[in-house]
Design an enzyme around this catalytic site. Structure first.
Site, PDB file in Angstrom:
ATOM      1  CD  GLU A 289      59.907  17.619  30.764  1.00 32.16           C
ATOM      2  OE1 GLU A 289      60.251  17.096  29.681  1.00 32.16           O
ATOM      3  OE2 GLU A 289      59.271  17.001  31.628  1.00 32.16           O
ATOM      4  CG  HIS A 310      37.784  39.149  24.561  1.00 35.37           C
ATOM      5  ND1 HIS A 310      36.973  40.248  24.431  1.00 35.37           N
ATOM      6  CD2 HIS A 310      38.263  38.878  23.322  1.00 35.37           C
ATOM      7  CE1 HIS A 310      36.949  40.617  23.149  1.00 35.37           C
ATOM      8  NE2 HIS A 310      37.726  39.807  22.464  1.00 35.37           N
ATOM      9  CE  LYS A 424      58.616  10.758  36.894  1.00 30.95           C
ATOM     10  NZ  LYS A 424      59.569  10.240  35.923  1.00 30.95           N
TER      11      LYS A 424
HETATM   12  O1  PA5 Z   1      60.642  14.824  27.866  1.00 31.93           O
HETATM   13  C1  PA5 Z   1      60.662  13.885  28.634  1.00 31.93           C
HETATM   14  O2  PA5 Z   1      61.613  13.090  28.675  1.00 31.93           O
HETATM   15  C2  PA5 Z   1      59.506  13.617  29.575  1.00 31.93           C
HETATM   16  O3  PA5 Z   1      58.517  14.585  29.491  1.00 31.93           O
HETATM   17  C3  PA5 Z   1      58.878  12.260  29.278  1.00 31.93           C
HETATM   18  O4  PA5 Z   1      58.434  12.245  27.964  1.00 31.93           O
HETATM   19  C4  PA5 Z   1      57.726  11.945  30.221  1.00 31.93           C
HETATM   20  O5  PA5 Z   1      58.133  12.048  31.542  1.00 31.93           O
HETATM   21  C5  PA5 Z   1      57.191  10.557  29.964  1.00 31.93           C
HETATM   22  O6  PA5 Z   1      58.199   9.612  30.132  1.00 31.93           O
HETATM   23  P1  PA5 Z   1      58.089   8.144  29.598  1.00 31.93           P
HETATM   24  O7  PA5 Z   1      57.958   8.173  28.132  1.00 31.93           O
HETATM   25  O8  PA5 Z   1      59.359   7.490  30.036  1.00 31.93           O
HETATM   26  O9  PA5 Z   1      56.882   7.523  30.245  1.00 31.93           O
END
Ligand code: PA5
Length: 447
Positions: A289, A310, A424
């Site tokens: 990310e 393996h 989303k």
């Molecule tokens: O790193 C990030 O910001 C995302 O992976 C969030 O942690 C994830 O989308 C979950 O978001 P939230 O805590 O707002 O539900």
């Protein structure tokens, strides 16, 4: 050796030492940007000096809430996704007895996880599985609006309320969310849940050392003070005052950046202990990310060894030469288990008699490293003396710091995730969420 040793000797077939050294200025500048906020995403740097700011009062508040939940429940359902899930899962799996579920007596509540998928079967089976047990829930969402945990929480909330009544439910549910914003904050206020705050300037995937990770881990009996102490020491070991050559995060960031520039587009994180499987999952989110944007970034993959020798081992040895491998290597196992001699030796293993399993594992690790390096896969080794809360806390912070530096060296904003929105929007449109009607129509034609 520092807290964690980073050995990059085995990358030099692919990138030269001069190429790594040439990155020194860039990586040091990136580290400074993490402190002065002059780089991209400068509003999300709260994690950089977070460990050092965690005081005993904060830890005690978390521990007190954890004790209260633990006294009420045999099972705590921890609800969250992405950064609100993976750090907890990683530390829990690494610190927990691998066969905890089979233990007759549980000293602390078991953690079960929900909100990281939308599987009807998973959620149904979870609800059925917790029926005979006393339950509580920790619901975690920074935005407070993420669909997966919101759906899971609605189900778990209903289960808790129908069993214990609304008043008692409010003692069994704790929310970890933004200080003011989001549906979860509104709901928590209205229902009277205890809450913990995820600081504004700490993004989800950098939040494991906030109550996001600390609260459920403390409830499960993980020594969060030690976890934080390891991170604090690593914060010092990776500061801007530490020379490049002695800064483990800087070395790792420089090595992987040098390799990326030499065509290694995929980094495989491997370990020889299945307890680290979810550390790799957490790492994949952190790096995927943070770096995967603008058509750039190393693709983070992972293997658990020797199991994957393996399966994926064939590809690593002889597939496309776009791979680098990073091994998290644990010096000493917690337990001692030796291979016994056998009079018949039908399995031909007597040559190993008297050896510890850990020694066999170590030789598998060393042999594999050399084989992969010979096959054209450069190897970075991250060496921890042992796997406990202290070293794990150090490891998590080490990776976070190196990720910030690598992201800046790549030229991206390591603290946003604009790409996550695309799915989303489509999901909302297809589900008929108000405001998405037009897109829904368009998408349905394409299905
Ligand atoms: O790193 C990030 O910001 C995302 O992976 C969030 O942690 C994830 O989308 C979950 O978001 P939230 O805590 O707002 O539900």
């Amino acid at each position: 050796m520092g807290i964690i040793n980073v050995n990059i000797d085995k990358i030099y077939g692919r990138a030269s030492q001069a190429e790594v050294d040439a990155l020194k200025g860039e990586i040091e500048a990136a580290n400074r940007m993490l402190y002065d906020g002059s780089g991209k995403g400068g509003d999300f740097l709260g994690w950089v000096s977070l460990p050092g700011r965690i005081g005993s009062e904060e830890l005690e508040a978390v521990e007190a809430c954890a004790r209260s939940l633990a006294s009420l429940a045999d099972v705590i359902v921890v609800i969250g996704i992405g950064g609100s899930y993976l750090g907890t899962k990683a530390v829990y799996e690494a610190m927990n007895d691998s066969f905890q579920l089979l233990r007759k007596k549980q000293d602390r509540p078991l953690l079960l996880f929900a909100g990281q998928n939308l599987s009807e079967d998973y959620l149904s089976e979870l609800l059925a599985a917790v029926k005979p047990y006393r339950i509580a829930a920790i619901v975690i969402s920074k935005s407070g609006t993420t669909t997966e945990p919101a759906v899971a929480f609605r189900l778990i909330k209903e289960e808790i309320e129908s069993r214990y009544g609304k008043a008692e439910a409010s003692k069994r549910i704790v929310a970890v969310t933004d200080a003011k914003r989001g549906a979860l904050r509104t709901l928590a206020t209205q229902e009277g849940y205890a809450t913990f705050v995820i600081p504004d300037n700490v993004g989800g995937r950098y939040s494991v050392l906030t109550p996001v990770g600390l609260l459920p881990l403390a409830a499960a009996g993980v020594r969060i003070g030690e976890l934080v102490r390891g991170a604090q020491d690593m914060e010092k070991a990776t500061g801007t005052d530490v020379p490049f050559e002695r800064n483990p995060s800087a070395l790792y960031a420089a090595a992987r950046t040098a390799l990326y520039r030499k065509g290694c587009k995929i980094e495989i994180l491997g370990s020889y202990d299945p307890k680290l499987l979810y550390v790799a999952e957490w790492w994949k989110q952190l790096y995927g990310e943070s770096e995967g944007k603008e058509g750039k970034g190393i693709f983070p993959a992972s293997v658990t060894l020797t199991a994957d020798l393996h399966s994926m081992g064939q590809y690593i040895q002889q597939g496309e030469r776009t791979l680098m491998e990073t091994i998290v290597s644990i010096g000493h196992p917690k337990h001692t288990l030796k291979i016994a001699s056998d009079a018949d030796n039908l399995d031909g293993l007597n040559y190993l008699a008297g050896k510890r399993i850990g020694e066999v594992n170590r030789m598998a690790e060393m042999g594999t490293m050399l084989a992969h390096v010979d096959g054209g896969v450069p190897n970075i080794r991250i060496e921890l003396p042992e796997l406990d809360e202290y070293y794990l806390g150090a490891l998590l912070y080490f990776f976070e710091k190196a990720c910030g530096m690598s992201g800046y060296a790549l030229g991206v904003n390591p603290f946003d995730q604009p790409g996550v929105e695309a799915y989303k929007k489509n999901m909302f449109a297809l589900l008929g969420k108000p405001g998405y009607e037009e897109q829904g129509e368009e998408l349905r034609k394409r299905l």
